[in-house]
Design a protein around this motif. Structure first.
Motif, short mmCIF file in Angstrom:
data_model
loop_
_atom_site.label_atom_id
_atom_site.label_comp_id
_atom_site.label_asym_id
_atom_site.label_seq_id
_atom_site.Cartn_x
_atom_site.Cartn_y
_atom_site.Cartn_z
N GLU A 1 71.25 4.97 48.72
CA GLU A 1 72.54 4.35 48.48
C GLU A 1 73.19 3.88 49.78
O GLU A 1 73.76 2.79 49.86
CB GLU A 1 73.44 5.35 47.76
CG GLU A 1 74.78 4.79 47.37
CD GLU A 1 75.59 5.76 46.52
OE1 GLU A 1 75.06 6.83 46.17
OE2 GLU A 1 76.73 5.43 46.22
N GLU A 2 73.11 4.74 50.80
CA GLU A 2 73.79 4.44 52.05
C GLU A 2 73.29 3.13 52.68
O GLU A 2 74.08 2.32 53.15
CB GLU A 2 73.55 5.60 53.01
CG GLU A 2 74.54 5.65 54.15
CD GLU A 2 74.06 6.60 55.24
OE1 GLU A 2 73.48 7.64 54.91
OE2 GLU A 2 74.23 6.25 56.41
N ASP B 1 74.67 0.19 50.75
CA ASP B 1 76.09 0.01 51.05
C ASP B 1 76.29 -0.62 52.40
O ASP B 1 77.08 -1.54 52.57
CB ASP B 1 76.81 1.36 51.01
CG ASP B 1 77.16 1.77 49.58
OD1 ASP B 1 76.98 0.92 48.69
OD2 ASP B 1 77.59 2.91 49.37
N LYS B 2 75.54 -0.11 53.37
CA LYS B 2 75.70 -0.61 54.73
C LYS B 2 75.33 -2.10 54.82
O LYS B 2 76.06 -2.91 55.40
CB LYS B 2 74.81 0.21 55.67
CG LYS B 2 75.23 0.09 57.11
CD LYS B 2 74.40 0.97 58.01
CE LYS B 2 74.61 0.54 59.44
NZ LYS B 2 73.57 1.00 60.34
N THR C 1 75.25 -4.23 52.40
CA THR C 1 76.18 -5.06 51.62
C THR C 1 77.49 -5.24 52.38
O THR C 1 78.08 -6.33 52.36
CB THR C 1 76.44 -4.41 50.25
OG1 THR C 1 75.19 -4.05 49.69
CG2 THR C 1 77.13 -5.37 49.32
N ARG C 2 77.92 -4.18 53.05
CA ARG C 2 79.13 -4.31 53.89
C ARG C 2 78.92 -5.37 54.96
O ARG C 2 79.80 -6.18 55.23
CB ARG C 2 79.48 -2.97 54.54
CG ARG C 2 80.60 -2.23 53.81
CD ARG C 2 81.20 -1.16 54.70
NE ARG C 2 80.23 -0.15 55.05
CZ ARG C 2 80.06 1.00 54.38
NH1 ARG C 2 80.80 1.28 53.35
NH2 ARG C 2 79.15 1.87 54.76
N ILE D 1 82.90 -1.10 47.65
CA ILE D 1 82.18 -0.13 48.49
C ILE D 1 83.17 0.77 49.20
O ILE D 1 83.00 1.97 49.27
CB ILE D 1 81.32 -0.85 49.55
CG1 ILE D 1 80.39 -1.82 48.87
CG2 ILE D 1 80.51 0.17 50.34
CD1 ILE D 1 79.69 -2.73 49.84
#
Lengths: 135, 336
Positions: free
Chosen positions: B186-187, B190-191, B193-194, B333
């Motif tokens: 997941e991390e 997220d990273k 996508t950020r 997020i």
């Protein structure tokens, strides 16, 4: 875009080639999931490519006229036809840009050394006879 | 010698090479996932950076970044090489290849013999993978082709040292070791996508990211005045080619990124991302509508076509919607 809307408008790709180039679209199926669909092309894209090439040919024809009138050398015509600019061609041929700009004039082109001529022909992927004519 | 390498067709050359390379080492990722992890969606319109004498419009980040970002996220050690001497670059390629390591190459399309003539312009960000050598011929896996292909070493040398805007200079890359490999989690998503959202929203220049689309629209309104009728149409053709030319999965990666959001929404169990995916897919349809209308400029004689203002307006709508989508994506997020 839905799966059944994926365009299949071929213009440039040959069917029988071994490598078989294709586009690939991500389109939605009936359940709203993305599916991958290979495609052979799309009309607007083909039109854009064709337009760019037609324009290039028209420009090359104009330069051809000037070659006939003795204002430019055949090199200028082949460069335009083959999408080359003096800067890029100088890198491929290993000659300076300045020289290539000069050789676009008939006065200097007539005095070109044979080695340099063959360098230019190799860089343009044509043979020397083609390079010195405009047919 | 040929490495046992599974060749798979892909929409985009760089994603395809990265996915096939990872697949060779037993890491199964889909192409949209590679795009997502590599933050491979972007927009920029740079009037000061020319290609074929026209402003460069790009729907992807600088070539090579997807590979670097994906492998960095997964903790994979990679190696890049860049050369001045063409002969040395071929020797190095052989050296690595004969250790049975598949090698990715950045090449120019101008001299690529298996492309149709119409695709061969000075485009220096094509990627392919070398997977074997027999005699003087290299076996290559080019993700835009359905099958493997062969290229002679002279041809390969030529395309590796293509010239023009951002020359590849024989760049090659391969995976060195998987010692620090971490499976997808997941991390990472997220990273990445950020990072994507930040690229699309927060670059403080008008020509980059989703606001760049509106910038292109503003430029487009001036095209006829700046370049004349023909010049304006040529610039438009350049934009359409970049948007749809082999390798974007349709509409400049919008559909592919939407596919990533959908996959990620299932993987992370976030239904909101699936909704965003559908919305992004709709902007993809708007991009296609834009191309469809733009194509009229290339066919008809004067008088029958719409104006650049209409097209520019379409782009402004797209820009607004993309800003909205990526803003919501970013917020989703941060909250969690």
């Amino acid at each position: 875009m839905k799966v059944n809307e994926v365009p299949q408008d071929n213009a440039f790709l040959q069917e029988e080639t071994e490598i078989c180039l294709r586009d690939r679209y991500y389109a939605l199926d009936e359940e709203g999931k993305f599916r991958e669909v290979p495609s052979v092309g799309w009309k607007p894209k083909n039109a854009a490519i064709q337009f760019a090439w037609n324009n290039r040919e028209e420009e090359a024809d104009k330069i051809r006229e000037q070659v006939v009138q003795g204002k430019l050398s055949p090199l200028a015509y082949h460069m335009e036809r083959l999408l080359m600019t003096p800067a890029i061609l100088s890198k491929y041929a290993g000659l300076s840009r300045r020289k290539i700009v000069r050789y676009c004039k008939p006065k200097y082109f007539s005095k070109i050394k044979p080695e340099e001529l063959s360098c230019l022909a190799v860089a343009l992927n044509i043979n020397v006879e083609e390079l010195i004519s405009i047919d | 010698m040929q490495i046992d390498f599974e060749h798979r067709h892909a929409a985009h050359c760089e994603n395809g090479v990265v996915r096939n390379l990872l697949n060779f080492y037993g890491i199964k990722l889909s192409e949209p996932m590679v795009l997502g992890l590599g933050s491979g969606i972007f927009f920029s319109h740079m009037p000061f950076y020319k290609m074929h004498g026209m402003a460069l419009t790009s729907f992807r980040p600088f070539p090579g970044t997807i590979f670097t970002r994906v492998t960095k996220a997964l903790g994979i050690d990679i190696q890049w090489h860049k050369f001045k001497n063409p002969d040395k670059s071929m020797d190095k390629l052989d050296e690595i290849l004969f250790q049975r390591i598949p090698v990715g190459l950045r090449v120019g399309a101008y001299n690529l013999s298996y492309f149709p003539k119409e695709y061969r312009f000075h485009f220096n960000a094509h990627n392919l993978c070398v997977i074997g050598k027999e005699g003087d011929e290299y076996i290559i896996s080019d993700p835009v082709g359905m099958n493997k292909h062969r290229l002679s070493s002279a041809d390969l040398k030529k395309v590796r040292f293509a010239w023009g805007t951002s020359p590849p200079k024989g760049r090659m890359y391969y995976i060195k070791s998987l010692d620090n490999y971490r499976p997808l989690d997941e991390e990472m998503i997220d990273k990445a996508t950020r990072k994507t959202c930040s690229d699309m929203l927060h670059i403080p220049f008008p020509m980059f990211g989703a606001q760049g689309i509106a910038y292109l629209a503003r430029r487009m309104r001036k095209w006829e005045k700046l370049y004349g009728k023909r010049g304006a149409a040529l610039n438009l053709a350049q934009v359409i080619r970049m948007l749809e030319e082999i390798g974007t999965g349709g509409a400049g990666f919008r559909f592919m990124y939407a596919a990533f959001l959908q996959e990620a929404s299932e993987f992370l169990n976030r239904p909101l991302w699936n909704n965003l995916s559908m919305e992004l897919s709709e902007t993809g349809d708007l991009w296609r509508d834009f191309s469809y209308h733009a194509a009229r400029f290339f066919k008809k004689r004067e008088g029958e076509i719409g104006s650049y203002d209409d097209l520019a307006h379409k782009l402004e709508v797209i820009s607004e919607r993309e800003i909205d989508i990526f803003t919501r994506l970013e917020k989703s997020i941060k909250r969690e």
